[in-house]
Design an enzyme around this catalytic site. Structure first.
Site, short mmCIF file in Angstrom:
data_model
loop_
_atom_site.label_atom_id
_atom_site.label_comp_id
_atom_site.label_asym_id
_atom_site.label_seq_id
_atom_site.Cartn_x
_atom_site.Cartn_y
_atom_site.Cartn_z
CG ASP A 280 -2.27 10.19 6.05
OD1 ASP A 280 -2.65 9.04 6.35
OD2 ASP A 280 -2.06 10.56 4.89
CD GLU B 90 -3.11 0.39 0.15
OE1 GLU B 90 -3.89 1.24 -0.27
OE2 GLU B 90 -3.12 -0.79 -0.27
#
Length: 268
Positions: A60, A49
């Site tokens: 994030d 990924e």
């Protein structure tokens, strides 16, 4: 897309789950990033990924934001990321490669052009973190046109309608969130997700990989016990990179050790 099907078939035959590491492309430099990816694969990663660095990564936490900043400081651009992807694919022809990214990067040269580029370099899937399912039609249509699996996030509070939609339109795998919030190994909360996984299976969804806050082998075992096909770990891996930027040999050794232990947890 077929690489995911092949992978899950092979793992099921061995009674194993998938372990999938996440890293930002180009962190801390393009050359070392390629070495990192080779190391992850050699240590047992079942799929990759990969992030394309973005200046405003809403999903994030600080660890992965810092990874993007390091990549930017090394001069990394989306163009360089695609060159790296082509190199990774050439060296590793069978491993599934997924991108985890943000919509602005997809829009930049046009949605169709973006997915064509992904297909050209051998990317298998794309997850766009800031596009909710309800707004995904133009993205998933273009993805399928170019043989790219559209990946959807299944949140822990997903209702039945959303589960059906994800099952119907997702390909490759289903990204099952351990919890709400942003990424980060320090945020451990794992909800019991058996009921979601049972429903996704009932609706014939792509296999579920659990992510967010996965940083220890025990968590991988818990995910698999709940019925997930595997686990994704990002922040814990990126933290190893961050802590060893000035000592690449130590970084690679620690990454290999981490992945080996996480992969071992998929076999019990």
């Amino acid at each position: 897309m077929e690489r995911y099907q092949q992978l899950f078939k092979q793992l099921a035959a061995k009674n194993e789950g998938a372990f999938v590491p996440f890293v930002q492309l180009g962190d801390p430099t393009p050359a070392l990033s390629l070495e990192i990816i080779d190391t992850l694969i050699a240590a047992g990663a079942d799929a990759l990924e990969l992030g394309i660095p973005f200046s405003d990564p809403l999903a994030d936490g600080p660890t992965i934001q810092n990874a993007a900043l390091r990549a930017f400081a090394a001069g990394v651009t989306p163009g360089i990321c695609f060159e790296m992807l082509a190199e990774i694919r050439k060296k590793h022809p069978t491993i599934p490669i997924g991108l985890l990214m943000y919509a602005n990067l997809v829009f930049h040269n046009g949605i169709d052009t973006f997915y064509q580029r992904c297909a050209d370099v051998g990317v298998d899937s794309v997850l766009i973190a800031d596009v909710p399912f309800e707004e995904s039609l133009p993205f998933r249509t273009a993805a399928l046109r170019h043989g790219i699996a559209p990946i959807f996030i299944c949140p822990p509070n997903a209702d039945d309608d959303l589960l059906r939609e994800i099952a119907s339109h997702g390909r490759g795998y289903t990204y099952l969130l351990s919890r709400a919030g942003v990424t980060g190994a320090e945020n451990h909360g794992q909800l019991p997700l058996n009921h979601l996984i049972d429903k996704l299976c009932e609706y014939n969804a792509a296999p579920a990989l659990q992510g967010f806050g996965i940083s220890e082998p025990e968590q991988v075992k818990i995910s698999l016990a709940a019925g997930a096909a595997g686990a994704i770990s990002g922040s814990a891996i990126v933290k190893i990179i961050e802590n060893n930027v000035s000592q690449p040999a130590e970084m690679l050794a620690q990454l290999a050790n981490f992945v080996t232990n996480m992969k071992a947890a998929t076999r019990s």
